[in-house]
Design a protein around this motif. Structure first.
Motif, mmCIF file in Angstrom:
data_model
loop_
_atom_site.group_PDB
_atom_site.id
_atom_site.type_symbol
_atom_site.label_atom_id
_atom_site.label_comp_id
_atom_site.label_asym_id
_atom_site.label_seq_id
_atom_site.Cartn_x
_atom_site.Cartn_y
_atom_site.Cartn_z
ATOM 1 N N ALA A 10 8.693 4.243 -3.395
ATOM 2 C CA ALA A 10 7.922 3.148 -3.981
ATOM 3 C C ALA A 10 8.825 1.945 -4.214
ATOM 4 O O ALA A 10 8.473 0.804 -3.876
ATOM 5 N N LYS A 11 10.004 2.193 -4.764
ATOM 6 C CA LYS A 11 10.937 1.097 -5.026
ATOM 7 C C LYS A 11 11.415 0.454 -3.722
ATOM 8 O O LYS A 11 11.542 -0.781 -3.641
ATOM 9 N N ALA A 12 11.667 1.268 -2.713
ATOM 10 C CA ALA A 12 12.142 0.736 -1.436
ATOM 11 C C ALA A 12 11.097 -0.173 -0.795
ATOM 12 O O ALA A 12 11.427 -1.239 -0.244
ATOM 13 N N VAL A 21 7.867 0.212 -12.262
ATOM 14 C CA VAL A 21 8.488 1.471 -11.828
ATOM 15 C C VAL A 21 9.810 1.681 -12.558
ATOM 16 O O VAL A 21 10.108 2.779 -13.044
ATOM 17 N N LEU A 22 10.594 0.624 -12.648
ATOM 18 C CA LEU A 22 11.886 0.708 -13.349
ATOM 19 C C LEU A 22 11.692 0.988 -14.839
ATOM 20 O O LEU A 22 12.498 1.687 -15.455
ATOM 21 N N LEU A 23 10.617 0.480 -15.399
ATOM 22 C CA LEU A 23 10.292 0.764 -16.797
ATOM 23 C C LEU A 23 10.048 2.259 -16.980
ATOM 24 O O LEU A 23 10.544 2.876 -17.936
ATOM 25 N N ASP A 24 9.314 2.866 -16.057
ATOM 26 C CA ASP A 24 9.071 4.309 -16.126
ATOM 27 C C ASP A 24 10.367 5.101 -16.019
ATOM 28 O O ASP A 24 10.481 6.198 -16.577
ATOM 29 N N ALA A 33 0.828 -1.203 0.000
ATOM 30 C CA ALA A 33 0.000 0.000 0.000
ATOM 31 C C ALA A 33 0.864 1.256 0.000
ATOM 32 O O ALA A 33 0.561 2.245 -0.685
ATOM 33 N N ALA A 34 1.959 1.230 0.759
ATOM 34 C CA ALA A 34 2.865 2.384 0.812
ATOM 35 C C ALA A 34 3.555 2.589 -0.532
ATOM 36 O O ALA A 34 3.797 3.722 -0.955
ATOM 37 N N ALA A 35 3.863 1.486 -1.211
ATOM 38 C CA ALA A 35 4.485 1.588 -2.533
ATOM 39 C C ALA A 35 3.541 2.267 -3.524
ATOM 40 O O ALA A 35 3.952 3.148 -4.296
ATOM 41 N N LYS A 36 2.278 1.886 -3.493
ATOM 42 C CA LYS A 36 1.298 2.496 -4.403
ATOM 43 C C LYS A 36 1.094 3.968 -4.065
ATOM 44 O O LYS A 36 1.018 4.825 -4.949
ATOM 45 N N SER A 37 0.999 4.270 -2.760
ATOM 46 C CA SER A 37 0.826 5.652 -2.333
ATOM 47 C C SER A 37 2.002 6.503 -2.804
ATOM 48 O O SER A 37 1.823 7.626 -3.295
ATOM 49 N N SER A 38 3.203 5.966 -2.665
ATOM 50 C CA SER A 38 4.400 6.699 -3.082
ATOM 51 C C SER A 38 4.441 6.872 -4.597
ATOM 52 O O SER A 38 4.814 7.942 -5.099
ATOM 53 N N PHE A 39 4.055 5.836 -5.313
ATOM 54 C CA PHE A 39 4.046 5.926 -6.776
ATOM 55 C C PHE A 39 3.052 6.991 -7.240
ATOM 56 O O PHE A 39 3.335 7.779 -8.143
#
Length: 214
Positions: A108-110, A134-137, A94-100
């Motif tokens: 998000a990556k972390a 994310v890495l693709l972006d 959830a934190a990854a999505k929020s950060s993205f």
């Protein structure tokens, strides 16, 4: 009351057995009781951990979409204090999505990396696919490709192949991208609404959608 001869013999046998094995039997009983106590204590600890983690998780959810810094703090607390619970994996995702969503790609990556290193196999598979996105972006194509090139769990084959197609298409490796999209179609459920998007991507790079088998 006096013992008769047979009772005396039985008592003597019992005393002899106890002299030889009694101490060992006592330790076996103690070990068994300790193991049972430890097991019940561990179960209580696990339930307590999950209950406390759920409270933090609910607080974190209330901040999603409003305060990403608070989301990250709560996720960090859950991961550090209750990392063995399912809530830690859920919080990290959830934190990854929020950060993205707030363009904080580093965080998000972390968070996704935390799931890859600490999550169960299913959460790990999802995190790998999302981290590859994310890495693709960020145009980190080689790193992204590594995350989706390993054999995934059966239920994630379609998603991994689809993401692989996206990465290859971005690199202009169109033949390989077409093969990846076709693999995604073959692995996806015919009723999955996401199939239409995969078909569109395949056709947009000159691919032909395979005919469905009767």
């Amino acid at each position: 009351m006096a013992y008769d001869l047979e009772e005396q013999e039985q008592l003597a046998t019992l005393k002899a057995w106890w002299a030889k094995y009694g101490n060992m039997s006592t330790w076996v009983v103690i070990a068994g009781l300790a193991a049972y106590s430890g097991w019940t204590g561990w179960n209580y600890y696990q339930r307590s951990q999950a209950a406390n983690a759920s409270v933090l998780f609910e607080e974190m959810q209330s901040a999603v979409g409003k305060d990403n810094a608070k989301v990250l703090r709560a996720a960090g607390d859950i991961e550090s204090k209750f990392g063995s619970t399912a809530y830690a994996q859920m919080a990290a995702m959830a934190a990854a999505k929020s950060s993205f969503d707030t363009k904080d790609l580093k965080s998000a990556k972390a968070q996704l990396q935390w799931v890859i290193e600490h999550g169960n196999e299913e959460y790990k598979a999802i995190a790998q696919i999302r981290l590859a996105g994310v890495l693709l972006d960020e145009k980190a194509y080689d790193e992204a490709l590594k995350l989706v090139s390993a054999e995934p769990l059966p239920q994630f084959k379609a998603a991994a192949a689809d993401r692989k197609g996206d990465i290859l298409a971005a690199q202009n490796k169109l033949e390989e991208a077409r093969a990846a999209y076709k693999a995604a179609l073959e692995a996806s459920d015919k009723k999955n609404p996401g199939r239409q998007l995969i078909q569109l991507k395949l056709e947009s790079i000159g691919g032909t959608v395979p005919e469905e088998k009767a």
